[in-house]
Design a protein around this motif. Structure first.
Motif, PDB file in Angstrom:
ATOM      1  N   PRO A  92       0.828  -1.203   0.000  1.00  0.00           N
ATOM      2  CA  PRO A  92       0.000   0.000   0.000  1.00  0.00           C
ATOM      3  C   PRO A  92       0.863   1.253   0.000  1.00  0.00           C
ATOM      4  N   LYS A  93       0.234   2.382  -0.169  1.00  0.00           N
ATOM      5  CA  LYS A  93       0.994   3.635  -0.186  1.00  0.00           C
ATOM      6  C   LYS A  93       1.157   4.187   1.226  1.00  0.00           C
ATOM      7  N   GLY A  94       2.083   5.140   1.344  1.00  0.00           N
ATOM      8  CA  GLY A  94       2.298   5.810   2.626  1.00  0.00           C
ATOM      9  C   GLY A  94       2.794   4.868   3.708  1.00  0.00           C
ATOM     10  N   ASP A  95       2.331   5.121   4.928  1.00  0.00           N
ATOM     11  CA  ASP A  95       2.771   4.314   6.070  1.00  0.00           C
ATOM     12  C   ASP A  95       1.728   3.294   6.492  1.00  0.00           C
ATOM     13  N   LYS A  96       0.817   2.942   5.595  1.00  0.00           N
ATOM     14  CA  LYS A  96      -0.235   1.981   5.939  1.00  0.00           C
ATOM     15  C   LYS A  96       0.338   0.617   6.325  1.00  0.00           C
ATOM     16  N   MET A  97       1.463   0.249   5.700  1.00  0.00           N
ATOM     17  CA  MET A  97       2.052  -1.058   5.994  1.00  0.00           C
ATOM     18  C   MET A  97       2.525  -1.124   7.442  1.00  0.00           C
ATOM     19  N   ASP A  98       2.927  -0.014   8.014  1.00  0.00           N
ATOM     20  CA  ASP A  98       3.334   0.006   9.421  1.00  0.00           C
ATOM     21  C   ASP A  98       2.185  -0.503  10.289  1.00  0.00           C
ATOM     22  N   PHE A  99       1.008   0.059  10.051  1.00  0.00           N
ATOM     23  CA  PHE A  99      -0.186  -0.322  10.818  1.00  0.00           C
ATOM     24  C   PHE A  99      -0.554  -1.776  10.571  1.00  0.00           C
ATOM     25  N   ILE A 100      -0.498  -2.201   9.301  1.00  0.00           N
ATOM     26  CA  ILE A 100      -0.869  -3.569   8.956  1.00  0.00           C
ATOM     27  C   ILE A 100       0.053  -4.570   9.639  1.00  0.00           C
ATOM     28  N   PRO A 124       8.536   2.182  -4.278  1.00  0.00           N
ATOM     29  CA  PRO A 124       9.752   2.747  -3.691  1.00  0.00           C
ATOM     30  C   PRO A 124      11.022   2.197  -4.318  1.00  0.00           C
ATOM     31  N   GLU A 125      12.077   3.027  -4.318  1.00  0.00           N
ATOM     32  CA  GLU A 125      13.382   2.605  -4.793  1.00  0.00           C
ATOM     33  C   GLU A 125      14.019   1.642  -3.787  1.00  0.00           C
ATOM     34  N   SER A 126      15.091   0.992  -4.214  1.00  0.00           N
ATOM     35  CA  SER A 126      15.734  -0.038  -3.403  1.00  0.00           C
ATOM     36  C   SER A 126      16.162   0.482  -2.031  1.00  0.00           C
ATOM     37  N   ASN A 127      16.808   1.651  -1.985  1.00  0.00           N
ATOM     38  CA  ASN A 127      17.273   2.194  -0.705  1.00  0.00           C
ATOM     39  C   ASN A 127      16.112   2.479   0.234  1.00  0.00           C
ATOM     40  N   ALA A 128      15.034   3.045  -0.316  1.00  0.00           N
ATOM     41  CA  ALA A 128      13.859   3.339   0.499  1.00  0.00           C
ATOM     42  C   ALA A 128      13.217   2.059   0.999  1.00  0.00           C
ATOM     43  N   LEU A 129      13.214   1.027   0.162  1.00  0.00           N
ATOM     44  CA  LEU A 129      12.638  -0.256   0.561  1.00  0.00           C
ATOM     45  C   LEU A 129      13.392  -0.865   1.732  1.00  0.00           C
ATOM     46  N   HIS A 130      14.719  -0.819   1.694  1.00  0.00           N
ATOM     47  CA  HIS A 130      15.505  -1.415   2.774  1.00  0.00           C
ATOM     48  C   HIS A 130      15.264  -0.690   4.094  1.00  0.00           C
ATOM     49  N   LEU A 158       9.955  -7.434  -0.578  1.00  0.00           N
ATOM     50  CA  LEU A 158       8.951  -7.280  -1.631  1.00  0.00           C
ATOM     51  C   LEU A 158       9.182  -8.285  -2.761  1.00  0.00           C
ATOM     52  N   ILE A 159       8.108  -8.972  -3.152  1.00  0.00           N
ATOM     53  CA  ILE A 159       8.159  -9.922  -4.259  1.00  0.00           C
ATOM     54  C   ILE A 159       7.090  -9.550  -5.286  1.00  0.00           C
ATOM     55  N   SER A 160       7.110 -10.210  -6.411  1.00  0.00           N
ATOM     56  CA  SER A 160       6.109  -9.958  -7.443  1.00  0.00           C
ATOM     57  C   SER A 160       4.795 -10.651  -7.089  1.00  0.00           C
ATOM     58  N   HIS A 161       3.720 -10.227  -7.756  1.00  0.00           N
ATOM     59  CA  HIS A 161       2.434 -10.893  -7.538  1.00  0.00           C
ATOM     60  C   HIS A 161       2.510 -12.355  -7.970  1.00  0.00           C
ATOM     61  N   ALA A 162       3.192 -12.623  -9.078  1.00  0.00           N
ATOM     62  CA  ALA A 162       3.318 -13.998  -9.557  1.00  0.00           C
ATOM     63  C   ALA A 162       4.023 -14.881  -8.535  1.00  0.00           C
ATOM     64  N   GLN A 163       5.097 -14.369  -7.920  1.00  0.00           N
ATOM     65  CA  GLN A 163       5.813 -15.124  -6.900  1.00  0.00           C
ATOM     66  C   GLN A 163       4.952 -15.317  -5.663  1.00  0.00           C
ATOM     67  N   ALA A 164       4.189 -14.272  -5.299  1.00  0.00           N
ATOM     68  CA  ALA A 164       3.311 -14.370  -4.133  1.00  0.00           C
ATOM     69  C   ALA A 164       2.254 -15.449  -4.336  1.00  0.00           C
ATOM     70  N   VAL A 165       1.674 -15.504  -5.522  1.00  0.00           N
ATOM     71  CA  VAL A 165       0.663 -16.523  -5.832  1.00  0.00           C
ATOM     72  C   VAL A 165       1.273 -17.913  -5.762  1.00  0.00           C
ATOM     73  N   GLN A 166       2.456 -18.060  -6.339  1.00  0.00           N
ATOM     74  CA  GLN A 166       3.128 -19.369  -6.327  1.00  0.00           C
ATOM     75  C   GLN A 166       3.409 -19.819  -4.896  1.00  0.00           C
TER      76      GLN A 166
END
Length: 255
Positions: A92-100, A124-130, A158-166
């Motif tokens: 999700p966008k913003g800081d929603k993942m923190d709450f989740i 997000p870019e790689s640095n922001a993701l880490h 973070l993974i792709s939707h295809a990987q998540a489904v698998q």
């Protein structure tokens, strides 16, 4: 009450328990014990080995940078569900993942894995993701300590939707939350089964693209509805986890 032990006492996590029954606590946890909680010699706390065991300990010695604890007894962690639930969450966008992450840990999720969906606004870019990974894992750890968990749930990268489904399809049951589903809910799929490994997949803002729905169903995931109302992306995973864990085990509590 015995079942409330882990909730009322301060709780900390370590990777391994020394064989001599003495556990040194250092770093931020030691600071919390000494400076924040201001615990005294002889007071009791819980140390978890992150493998489902609670070590009920007494505080033996306090140094400037260390709190030494003695194991008094060992109990199974009462805060761990019997069902291993992995939450696959569309980023999700913003800081929603923190709450989740925080609330999913409180509810009993064993693992939280973000994935990039077609309608994910956040890219997000790689640095922001880490930086996000570090924050999410700290949130998971703090939530596990606060709510009496016996392990710190993992937060994956973070993974792709295809990987998540698998990955999700490899579980005993894989629930795919589909806002267009009209036939089945979570209860109809689970049917009070004792499930060992359960996957729950939730989309980001805007839900899933049609091709993502098709891929999930083709992989064998169970398309389910949460009812006639459209829930926000941070509400849906918590509702799904609550229903799924109730149906797999908590419905029998007290019977």
């Amino acid at each position: 009450m015995k079942g409330m032990t882990g909730v009322t006492m301060p709780r900390f996590f370590i990777n391994a328990v020394p064989q001599d029954g003495l556990i040194p606590i250092t770093g931020e946890d030691a600071h919390h014990i000494i400076r924040v909680l201001r615990m005294k010699i002889g007071e009791t706390l819980i140390i978890c080995d992150s493998a489902g065991h609670d070590y009920i300990c007494s505080l033996q010695r306090i140094c400037k940078e260390e709190a030494l604890c003695k194991v008094e007894r060992i109990e199974p962690s009462a805060g761990e569900p019997h069902t291993w639930v992995t939450l696959y969450m569309g980023l999700p966008k913003g800081d929603k993942m923190d709450f989740i992450v925080q609330k999913a840990v409180e509810l009993g999720a064993a693992e939280i894995i973000p994935f990039a969906a077609a309608r994910s606004v956040s890219r997000p870019e790689s640095n922001a993701l880490h930086k996000k990974y570090s924050r999410w894992r700290k949130i998971a750890r703090d939530a596990a300590m606060q709510c009496g968990r016996g392990r710190i749930p993992a937060v994956g990268e973070l993974i792709s939707h295809a990987q998540a489904v698998q990955d999700a399809a490899g579980h005993d049951i894989a629930l795919f939350l589909n806002e267009n589903e009209t036939q089945r809910g979570i209860r109809q799929v689970l049917g009070n089964q004792q499930v060992q490994r359960l996957a729950v997949m939730v989309g980001p803002e805007g839900g899933f693209a049609p091709e993502e729905v098709g891929a999930a169903v083709a992989a064998g995931m169970d398309s389910v509805s949460l009812g006639p109302r459209i829930l926000r992306c941070e509400t849906a995973p918590l509702a799904a986890l609550s229903i799924a864990l109730y149906e797999t085990e908590y419905h029998s509590f007290g019977e």
